[in-house]
Design an enzyme around this catalytic site. Structure first.
Site, mmCIF file in Angstrom:
data_model
loop_
_atom_site.group_PDB
_atom_site.id
_atom_site.type_symbol
_atom_site.label_atom_id
_atom_site.label_comp_id
_atom_site.label_asym_id
_atom_site.label_seq_id
_atom_site.Cartn_x
_atom_site.Cartn_y
_atom_site.Cartn_z
ATOM 1 N N ASP A 114 133.662 -11.266 47.012
ATOM 2 C CA ASP A 114 133.308 -10.503 45.816
ATOM 3 C C ASP A 114 134.030 -9.319 46.011
ATOM 4 O O ASP A 114 134.451 -8.829 46.905
ATOM 5 C CB ASP A 114 132.105 -10.756 45.041
ATOM 6 C CG ASP A 114 131.134 -9.672 45.925
ATOM 7 O OD1 ASP A 114 131.494 -9.063 47.085
ATOM 8 O OD2 ASP A 114 130.011 -9.569 45.555
ATOM 9 N N ASP A 156 132.818 -5.428 44.846
ATOM 10 C CA ASP A 156 131.562 -4.590 44.215
ATOM 11 C C ASP A 156 132.159 -3.091 43.609
ATOM 12 O O ASP A 156 132.991 -2.678 44.410
ATOM 13 C CB ASP A 156 130.754 -4.679 45.461
ATOM 14 C CG ASP A 156 130.426 -5.811 46.096
ATOM 15 O OD1 ASP A 156 129.443 -6.743 45.511
ATOM 16 O OD2 ASP A 156 130.849 -5.965 47.063
ATOM 17 N N ASP A 180 130.869 -7.447 40.867
ATOM 18 C CA ASP A 180 129.510 -6.888 40.716
ATOM 19 C C ASP A 180 129.930 -5.498 40.376
ATOM 20 O O ASP A 180 130.623 -4.745 40.907
ATOM 21 C CB ASP A 180 128.647 -7.060 42.041
ATOM 22 C CG ASP A 180 128.069 -8.282 42.253
ATOM 23 O OD1 ASP A 180 128.224 -9.121 41.567
ATOM 24 O OD2 ASP A 180 127.653 -8.435 43.401
HETATM 25 N N1 DCT Z 1 123.541 -5.453 50.037
HETATM 26 C C1 DCT Z 1 122.249 -5.347 50.460
HETATM 27 N N2 DCT Z 1 121.240 -6.128 50.695
HETATM 28 C C2 DCT Z 1 121.655 -7.360 50.270
HETATM 29 C C3 DCT Z 1 122.861 -7.586 49.453
HETATM 30 C C4 DCT Z 1 123.748 -6.721 49.313
HETATM 31 O O1 DCT Z 1 122.026 -4.084 51.203
HETATM 32 N N3 DCT Z 1 120.651 -8.313 50.305
HETATM 33 C C5 DCT Z 1 124.364 -4.458 49.777
HETATM 34 C C6 DCT Z 1 125.213 -4.374 51.081
HETATM 35 C C7 DCT Z 1 126.530 -4.863 50.792
HETATM 36 C C8 DCT Z 1 126.723 -4.646 49.219
HETATM 37 O O2 DCT Z 1 125.260 -4.535 48.867
HETATM 38 C C9 DCT Z 1 127.501 -5.773 48.645
HETATM 39 O O3 DCT Z 1 126.928 -7.105 48.846
HETATM 40 P P1 DCT Z 1 127.785 -8.172 49.482
HETATM 41 O O4 DCT Z 1 129.007 -8.124 48.440
HETATM 42 O O5 DCT Z 1 126.917 -9.312 49.395
HETATM 43 O O6 DCT Z 1 128.376 -7.924 50.734
HETATM 44 P P2 DCT Z 1 129.777 -7.639 51.269
HETATM 45 O O7 DCT Z 1 129.668 -6.465 52.477
HETATM 46 O O8 DCT Z 1 130.722 -6.761 50.457
HETATM 47 O O9 DCT Z 1 130.524 -8.965 51.599
HETATM 48 P P3 DCT Z 1 131.560 -9.698 51.164
HETATM 49 O O10 DCT Z 1 132.776 -9.079 51.739
HETATM 50 O O11 DCT Z 1 131.360 -10.867 51.616
HETATM 51 O O12 DCT Z 1 131.733 -9.593 49.705
HETATM 52 MG MG MG Z 2 131.185 -7.930 48.199
#
Ligand code: DCT
Ligand code: MG
Length: 504
Positions: free
Chosen positions: A341, A343, A428
């Site tokens: 996604d 963010d 997000d």
């Molecule tokens: N986060 C966290 N704990 C979680 C979920 C998310 O601390 N249970 C934080 C850390 C990363 C951020 O929010 C964004 O989450 P993701 O989009 O799920 O992680 P990402 O590292 O951006 O992974 P991706 O590259 O797959 O989007």
């Molecule tokens: Mg992400």
């Protein structure tokens, strides 16, 4: 052996004194700005070092006289990895993982090629991070200790993972435990993977793990098996396990978590087709959107697509709130090339943002979750706890022409779908007030393991409570304010770790 080649290219050290490096200070054009070289004088001598620096600069390399913060490659001759580490410790060079330690053979190869060559294993000076440092070929020696912290927030972990064949296995094992709600084992596998991602060398034998944290008997056993057999029996078994395969499929749908997966699995459902065919199932609005855009969402978001979405989000938010601060967080802020996604963190001066976040024709789905933040409430004790910001989980319609043509959009796939000139992308948005911006930014930049360890470090080492809203000092009973991530690290007594070094 490599050193003989060096001799033909550059003169060996001569007994010629008094040549100051300033003599050669030059202003050559830097052709390769991605790397910054520092050549170690130790055992090489000032004359030869000056000569080599001049040579490299002439060829368009950036070479520093001093070991500055920007140095990325340290080159040494006749020094072992352990000896360089000892030298770096004396220099108080901070975290060593930020440098590549290379033998002069790498430098010579670069000079011969007239460009940077791969700093592959044969050129790397190996450092074994054991309690006592030693080179892999020599006996333990009395060098100072270089220990790897048990906390990911004290390690610099870039996206360059030298141990992917091990970390892939541990991630499968961890995911399987997550599906079976076995938190303890899940964490053990994640921690091991995280340490392996940090190592600046490929693990080639179990002795390389000496002194590393989180390498218990079970973890070592799995690594040993991969080293011997080239694969892991347990991971292969999991990949063929019915429960794992079903959970993996179910959770790949936006809006489907562990609870729903468990329910569907208990109902005897095993594939997405079976779920879709079950007319009695009540899907949430989020899950319906997940199925509708399944193909787009199951694939990766490329950096080019993330940039295109970023332009849209920034443009839209700023037409509504000209003074809003919009920052890409998550994996893309950490320098990842793909993600599941995109963010964003949006900091607003005034009252909260209402639901008109993006132009309606761009939104395929959105779910606005209102803020539940209560002022003066202590930060969450949970290492994995989530925050109370207002946020919006969306699916955005990204038209292909918005994607940079040089980017890696999945061209083959889009051509197949003749009439669809857009891709659904998960976005997000998190809204934070300005006062909490630094905490929210740190919390949303990840990685998850990095965040977990930051909070664990704060609690166990500093008696402080950290979450995405605030930092609280339990001893002094005060909230510690911060306007930047750097200030939060400083409050915690930690060296600052850049976002691209948080890929733990
Ligand atoms: N986060 C966290 N704990 C979680 C979920 C998310 O601390 N249970 C934080 C850390 C990363 C951020 O929010 C964004 O989450 P993701 O989009 O799920 O992680 P990402 O590292 O951006 O992974 P991706 O590259 O797959 O989007
Ligand atoms: Mg992400």
């Amino acid at each position: 052996m490599e050193r003989f080649r060096t001799q033909s290219l550059v003169p060996r050290r001569k007994k010629q004194k008094g040549i100051h490096s300033a003599t050669f200070l030059s202003s050559y054009e830097v052709k390769f700005s991605e790397l910054v070289i520092f050549i170690l004088e130790r055992k090489m001598g000032v004359t030869r070092r000056t000569f080599l620096m001049e040579l490299a600069r002439r060829k368009g390399f950036r070479v520093e006289n001093k070991l500055s913060d920007s140095v990325t490659h340290i080159v040494a001759e006749n020094n072992s990895g352990a000896e360089i580490m000892e030298w770096l410790n004396v220099q108080k060079a901070g975290d060593h993982a930020r440098f590549k330690l290379l033998d002069i053979s790498w430098f010579t190869a670069c000079m011969e090629a007239g460009r940077p060559v791969d700093s592959e294993r044969k050129h790397q000076l190996m450092v074994n991070y054991s309690t006592t440092l030693y080179t892999p070929t020599s006996e333990p020696s009395a060098f100072p200790l270089v220990t790897v912290s048990q906390y990911a927030c004290q390690r610099r972990t870039t996206i360059n993972n030298y141990n992917k064949k091990f970390t892939d296995v541990f991630e499968i094992l961890a995911e399987n435990c997550e599906f079976r709600e076995n938190e303890g084992h899940c964490l053990a596998f994640m921690r091991a993977a995280s340490v392996l991602k940090f190592l600046p060398f490929v693990v080639v034998r179990v002795q390389d793990l000496e002194g590393l944290p989180w390498m218990g008997d079970q973890i070592r056993g799995i690594i040993e098996e991969i080293l011997d057999e080239g694969e892991s029996y347990s991971a292969n078994a999991i990949l063929n396990d019915e429960r794992y395969k079903s959970f993996k499929l179910f959770t790949s749908v936006f809006g489907v978590g562990l609870k729903t997966s468990e329910k569907w699995y208990r109902m005897g459902l095993r594939t997405l087709e079976e779920v879709k065919a079950d007319k009695a199932l009540k899907l949430t609005k989020m899950q319906r959107a997940g199925f509708l855009h399944y193909e787009d969402l199951a694939g990766c978001v490329s950096k080019a697509e993330a940039d295109a979405v970023s332009l849209i989000v920034k443009g839209t938010v700023r037409t509504l709130f000209s003074d809003a601060l919009v920052t890409v967080t998550g994996g893309f802020r950490r320098g990842k090339k793909t993600g599941h996604d995109v963010d964003f963190l949006i900091a607003l001066p005034g009252p909260r943002l209402e639901d008109e976040l993006l132009h309606k024709d761009l939104l395929l789905y959105y779910d606005l979750v209102e803020s539940t933040f209560e002022k003066a409430k202590l930060p969450s004790r949970k290492v994995d706890g989530f925050d109370h910001f207002q946020k919006c989980f969306e699916i955005v319609k990204l038209h292909h022409q918005r994607v940079d043509p040089s980017g890696s959009s999945p061209s083959g796939e889009s051509e197949k779908k003749e009439f669809k000139d857009w891709k659904a992308i998960r976005v997000d948005l998190v809204m934070s007030p300005f006062e909490q911006y630094a905490f929210a930014l740190l919390g949303w930049s990840g990685s998850r393991q990095f965040e977990r360890d930051l909070r664990r470090y704060a609690m166990h080492e500093k008696k402080m409570m950290l979450d995405n809203h605030a930092l609280y000092d339990k001893t002094k009973k005060i909230f510690l304010k911060a306007e930047s991530e750097e200030e939060i690290f400083a409050h915690l007594g930690l060296d600052y770790i850049e976002p691209w070094e948080r890929n733990a």
